[in-house]
Design a protein around this motif. Structure first.
Motif, mmCIF file in Angstrom:
data_model
loop_
_atom_site.group_PDB
_atom_site.id
_atom_site.type_symbol
_atom_site.label_atom_id
_atom_site.label_comp_id
_atom_site.label_asym_id
_atom_site.label_seq_id
_atom_site.Cartn_x
_atom_site.Cartn_y
_atom_site.Cartn_z
ATOM 1 N N ARG A 51 1.031 -1.755 0.249
ATOM 2 C CA ARG A 51 0.135 0.401 0.282
ATOM 3 C C ARG A 51 1.008 1.429 0.107
ATOM 4 O O ARG A 51 1.974 0.839 0.339
ATOM 5 C CB ARG A 51 -1.005 0.060 1.194
ATOM 6 N N PRO A 52 0.614 2.419 -0.515
ATOM 7 C CA PRO A 52 1.135 3.512 -0.471
ATOM 8 C C PRO A 52 1.022 4.666 0.210
ATOM 9 O O PRO A 52 -0.048 3.943 1.650
ATOM 10 C CB PRO A 52 0.321 4.540 -1.539
ATOM 11 N N GLU A 53 1.705 5.310 1.051
ATOM 12 C CA GLU A 53 2.027 6.685 2.099
ATOM 13 C C GLU A 53 0.848 7.552 1.686
ATOM 14 O O GLU A 53 0.037 8.022 0.463
ATOM 15 C CB GLU A 53 3.050 7.207 1.735
ATOM 16 N N MET A 54 -0.300 7.615 2.487
ATOM 17 C CA MET A 54 -1.330 8.097 2.126
ATOM 18 C C MET A 54 -1.159 9.224 2.784
ATOM 19 O O MET A 54 -0.564 10.406 3.713
ATOM 20 C CB MET A 54 -2.362 8.125 3.520
ATOM 21 N N ILE A 55 -1.896 10.701 1.419
ATOM 22 C CA ILE A 55 -1.490 12.005 1.896
ATOM 23 C C ILE A 55 -2.948 12.724 2.889
ATOM 24 O O ILE A 55 -2.730 12.979 3.940
ATOM 25 C CB ILE A 55 -1.621 12.695 0.433
ATOM 26 N N GLU A 56 -4.116 11.655 2.237
ATOM 27 C CA GLU A 56 -5.568 12.427 2.750
ATOM 28 C C GLU A 56 -6.129 11.649 2.773
ATOM 29 O O GLU A 56 -6.416 10.086 1.718
ATOM 30 C CB GLU A 56 -6.213 13.451 1.336
ATOM 31 N N GLY A 57 -6.632 11.194 3.347
ATOM 32 C CA GLY A 57 -7.831 10.317 3.591
ATOM 33 C C GLY A 57 -7.302 9.226 4.276
ATOM 34 O O GLY A 57 -6.170 9.042 4.800
ATOM 35 N N LYS A 58 -8.202 7.805 4.969
ATOM 36 C CA LYS A 58 -7.801 7.108 5.711
ATOM 37 C C LYS A 58 -7.552 4.756 4.440
ATOM 38 O O LYS A 58 -8.342 4.860 3.872
ATOM 39 C CB LYS A 58 -8.249 6.642 7.157
ATOM 40 N N ILE A 59 -6.547 4.515 4.867
ATOM 41 C CA ILE A 59 -6.139 3.866 3.962
ATOM 42 C C ILE A 59 -7.360 2.225 3.706
ATOM 43 O O ILE A 59 -7.593 2.018 3.345
ATOM 44 C CB ILE A 59 -4.911 2.526 4.472
ATOM 45 N N GLU A 60 -7.774 2.348 5.862
ATOM 46 C CA GLU A 60 -8.821 1.144 5.831
ATOM 47 C C GLU A 60 -10.635 1.731 4.546
ATOM 48 O O GLU A 60 -10.835 0.748 4.660
ATOM 49 C CB GLU A 60 -9.390 1.016 6.585
ATOM 50 N N ASP A 61 -10.419 3.376 4.102
ATOM 51 C CA ASP A 61 -11.300 3.650 3.289
ATOM 52 C C ASP A 61 -10.967 2.620 2.137
ATOM 53 O O ASP A 61 -12.735 2.656 1.401
ATOM 54 C CB ASP A 61 -11.428 4.918 3.408
ATOM 55 N N ILE A 62 -10.242 1.774 2.168
ATOM 56 C CA ILE A 62 -9.739 1.455 0.417
ATOM 57 C C ILE A 62 -11.742 0.190 0.255
ATOM 58 O O ILE A 62 -11.808 -0.558 -0.812
ATOM 59 C CB ILE A 62 -8.347 0.793 0.300
ATOM 60 N N PHE A 63 -11.134 0.091 1.466
ATOM 61 C CA PHE A 63 -12.602 -1.219 1.247
ATOM 62 C C PHE A 63 -14.069 -0.486 1.708
ATOM 63 O O PHE A 63 -14.447 -1.968 1.299
ATOM 64 C CB PHE A 63 -12.789 -2.160 2.721
ATOM 65 N N ALA A 64 -13.996 0.507 1.278
ATOM 66 C CA ALA A 64 -15.606 0.857 1.286
ATOM 67 C C ALA A 64 -15.794 0.991 -0.278
ATOM 68 O O ALA A 64 -14.809 0.475 -0.937
ATOM 69 C CB ALA A 64 -15.395 2.292 1.309
ATOM 70 N N GLU A 65 -17.248 0.668 -0.173
ATOM 71 C CA GLU A 65 -18.087 0.122 -1.867
ATOM 72 C C GLU A 65 -17.039 1.236 -2.474
ATOM 73 O O GLU A 65 -17.090 2.691 -2.507
ATOM 74 C CB GLU A 65 -19.665 0.761 -1.670
ATOM 75 N N ASN A 66 -16.973 1.283 -4.211
ATOM 76 C CA ASN A 66 -16.110 1.669 -5.260
ATOM 77 C C ASN A 66 -14.798 1.981 -4.687
ATOM 78 O O ASN A 66 -14.197 3.115 -6.065
ATOM 79 C CB ASN A 66 -17.858 2.686 -6.020
ATOM 80 N N ALA A 67 -14.090 2.191 -3.680
ATOM 81 C CA ALA A 67 -13.309 3.050 -3.430
ATOM 82 C C ALA A 67 -11.359 2.429 -4.135
ATOM 83 O O ALA A 67 -11.733 1.743 -4.297
ATOM 84 C CB ALA A 67 -12.290 2.734 -2.082
ATOM 85 N N PHE A 68 -11.558 3.880 -4.584
ATOM 86 C CA PHE A 68 -10.108 3.857 -5.106
ATOM 87 C C PHE A 68 -9.344 4.634 -4.649
ATOM 88 O O PHE A 68 -9.488 5.713 -3.763
ATOM 89 C CB PHE A 68 -10.534 3.996 -5.831
ATOM 90 N N LEU A 69 -8.125 4.222 -4.493
ATOM 91 C CA LEU A 69 -7.122 6.030 -4.350
ATOM 92 C C LEU A 69 -6.513 6.449 -5.229
ATOM 93 O O LEU A 69 -6.541 5.263 -6.456
ATOM 94 C CB LEU A 69 -5.990 5.331 -2.754
ATOM 95 N N VAL A 70 -6.299 7.865 -5.297
ATOM 96 C CA VAL A 70 -5.413 7.972 -6.786
ATOM 97 C C VAL A 70 -3.797 8.518 -5.990
ATOM 98 O O VAL A 70 -3.952 9.135 -5.058
ATOM 99 C CB VAL A 70 -5.989 9.675 -7.018
ATOM 100 N N VAL A 71 -3.296 8.398 -6.847
ATOM 101 C CA VAL A 71 -1.635 8.739 -6.185
ATOM 102 C C VAL A 71 -1.274 9.719 -6.794
ATOM 103 O O VAL A 71 -1.964 10.774 -8.053
ATOM 104 C CB VAL A 71 -0.718 7.198 -7.339
ATOM 105 N N LYS A 72 -1.319 10.641 -6.187
ATOM 106 C CA LYS A 72 -0.954 11.994 -6.367
ATOM 107 C C LYS A 72 0.803 12.124 -7.120
ATOM 108 O O LYS A 72 1.545 12.749 -5.613
ATOM 109 C CB LYS A 72 -1.159 13.156 -5.199
#
Lengths: 381, 235
Positions: A127-148
């Motif tokens: 997993r990448p280092e988070m700038i905004e938001g929490k990593i566990e939110d990735i388990f939310a529905e339709n969730a994606f993290l965007v790399v800045k």
């Protein structure tokens, strides 16, 4: 500090006071160094970016199809490879990784290609280092993290909550992450879970791009590699994978050869300019060197003078060239976020070696000429 | 010639080329030059003056014969020993001066001192003193191209005497100068540079300066064809 020996001081004054020759020599060497350093830095930057996912995920061992030669062209493997990997002695744990491309439909209706990384649902390994938001939110529905990274603006600078479509599936940005290195192909990177990735993105029968293994100890690596090889697949350490990708871009894509040729051309240009200019300088002063010989200068003293002239000029040119290249790279990176060039110590070392060869060559032709001149020729006019 | 000889040349022979192309430039030449003497070697072009000058100054190896400088047979020396001999015993003033145009006048004069491993500041100080001797102290920081021909010649003389040589060799010293300047230069050398511990050998075919010679050695076709002693200058 001991002052510079008089003979070297005379040698440098002879050259540096001849401003047109000295400038021509400096410009030639500086330009050659600039080009050589730029070429090698660009190549170094391209290689670093081509291996970005390997660094960003950070696994110690990567299991893949032997035909894989770069991170983006993964060949999906059957699921049993994951199970088999987990059963190999010395494996602490093994997780699947999805690595693929997707077309994203943005809110304004435009499409943008992106790299999608699917992390193991159970461990989120890599997993990448988070700038905004929490990593566990990735388990939310339709969730994606965007790399800045440099490509982030291509997704219209999304915020948490921004929505877009991937293959007619709704995707929601739940976090903004940071990756150590940007990719090579100029596309944004999204992270999600492995299962969501293989659900959202159309794929073939097999879905596992890579199996990432954490060995119990360094000593177990060889055994793990041998066991994976028996399955018909390949297990590479991070360094081996980076080398494989680098070799692919260097020798099998034309990128490496073209840049090497450009570097060689820069070297030849520098060699020609400095060799020619230095030779002209020696020719113009040949009578004076002959006079010095007549006065009592020994051959080794004249050689020392010429070496001093060639090497000092080359080192100044090297410094100016490296300085110009560094400035160019800094400005380019500031103005062009995608600019892939990095100045490394090996690049500086290699450029220094090439400059020393230029200096050696220039000295050689100068020394040859000066040693050939006989003081008697001075009397004869 | 009865005075102590600083240079003795015996049976010198020098040829160039081989076979049919062989040209004998110096043929069985013997002579001596003494301390305190200003010796001219004169003769037409191609008479072997310059070849002889090169042989006696340790620059050109003869095919036969020997040269002794202060009783040392110089052609038994190796190249480095010859270079040391030239640096310590012989001063040269070349026809075209051969001053480095990119160095200042004082730096040009200091070259023999630098070659003698003298440290920079000391060499510059001494070089200025020699420039003072030739009357060019105020030209020390100029480049030679900014000096007249006569001044350049004097800089070359200052460089030649900076190493305190026992023998000074002048190759056509007046060739690039007008008659008046040439005479003044030679007169200056005779009055200020020549002394009883030094010999000066001048190769020239400029008859206008013959009056300053102590002895004139005439060459033709590689041989010495006669001597002339200038009785006006006898001490």
């Amino acid at each position: 500090m001991k002052p510079l020996s008089g003979i070297y001081r005379i040698a440098l004054k002879l050259l540096m006071n001849d401003k047109s020759k000295f400038t021509a020599l400096l410009v030639g060497i500086t330009f050659a160094v600039f080009l050589m350093v730029m070429m090698m830095s660009m190549f170094s930057g391209i290689l670093a970016r081509s291996c970005a996912p390997v660094y960003n995920i950070g696994a110690k061992i990567w299991v893949m199809d032997p035909a894989v030669n770069n991170t983006n062209s993964s060949i999906p493997m059957p699921d049993y490879i994951l199970s088999a990997s987990r059963s190999i002695p010395g494996v602490k744990y093994a997780v699947p990784l999805y690595f693929g491309s997707a077309l994203i439909k943005l809110r304004d209706g435009t499409y943008q290609a992106a790299t999608v990384v699917g992390l193991d649902d159970a461990t989120l390994f890599g997993r990448p280092e988070m700038i905004e938001g929490k990593i566990e939110d990735i388990f939310a529905e339709n969730a994606f993290l965007v790399v800045k990274d440099a490509e982030f603006p291509k997704l219209k600078n999304p915020k948490i909550g921004t929505e877009f479509e991937i293959n007619d599936n709704r995707a929601t940005v739940v976090g903004i992450a940071r990756a150590a290195s940007s990719g090579l192909f100029g596309v944004p990177t999204l992270y999600t879970t492995y299962n969501r990735a293989i659900t959202y993105i159309p794929s073939a029968r097999f879905t596992t791009s890579y199996v990432l293994i954490e060995p119990k100890s360094e000593a177990d690596i060889v055994g793990i590699q041998q066991a994976i090889a028996k399955l018909g697949y390949e297990a590479l350490t991070r360094e081996q994978f980076v080398r494989k990708v680098s070799n692919f871009y260097t020798f099998k894509t034309g990128v490496g050869m073209n840049i090497m040729m450009m570097t060689a051309i820069s070297f030849v240009v520098g060699l020609s300019i400095s060799g020619q200019t230095f030779y002209t300088f020696i020719l113009e002063n040949i009578g004076k060197f002959g006079a010095m010989k007549a006065i009592g200068a020994k051959g080794n003293e004249l050689i020392a003078m010429i070496l001093a002239q060639a090497f000092v000029t080359s080192l100044i040119g090297y410094g100016l060239g490296v300085g110009a290249a560094s400035t160019f790279i800094i400005i380019a990176k500031w103005r062009i976020p995608d600019y892939a060039a990095q100045l490394t110590y090996p690049t500086l070392g290699l450029a220094l070696v090439m400059v020393m060869i230029i200096a050696g060559f220039s000295s050689y032709i100068g020394v040859r000429k000066v040693l050939q001149i006989q003081p008697f020729d001075i009397f004869r006019g | 010639m009865g005075e102590a000889a600083i240079i003795k040349a015996s049976n010198l022979v020098k040829w160039f080329g081989e076979g049919e192309a062989r040209t004998v430039a110096v043929k069985q030449v013997s002579f001596e030059a003494s301390y305190g003497e200003m010796l001219y070697i004169v003769g037409p072009s191609g008479s072997g003056k310059t070849t002889l000058l090169s042989i006696i100054s340790g620059i050109l190896r003869p095919n036969e014969g020997s040269v002794t400088v202060e009783n040392q047979d110089i052609w038994r020396m190796n190249d480095d020993e010859l270079a040391d001999l030239r640096l310590n015993k012989i001063g040269f003033v070349f026809q075209d001066y051969h001053l480095f145009p990119r160095l200042t006048t004082v730096e040009n004069v200091a070259i023999p001192l630098i070659l003698k491993k003298m440290e920079w500041n000391g060499a510059m100080k001494l070089a200025r003193e020699y420039l003072d001797i030739v009357g060019l102290k105020d030209r020390a920081e100029l480049q030679p191209v900014k000096l007249s021909g006569g001044e350049q010649q004097r800089v070359a003389i200052a460089r030649a005497i900076a190493g305190k040589p026992d023998i000074l060799i002048f190759d056509e010293p007046t060739a690039s100068l007008d008659g008046d300047t040439g005479r003044k230069i030679v007169e200056f050398v005779k009055s200020n540079i020549l002394n009883e511990k030094r010999a000066i050998i001048i190769v020239t075919h400029d008859s206008r300066i013959y009056e300053y010679a102590d002895r004139i050695m005439k060459m033709e076709d590689g041989r010495i064809v006669g001597y002339e002693t200038n009785h006006f200058n006898e001490k």
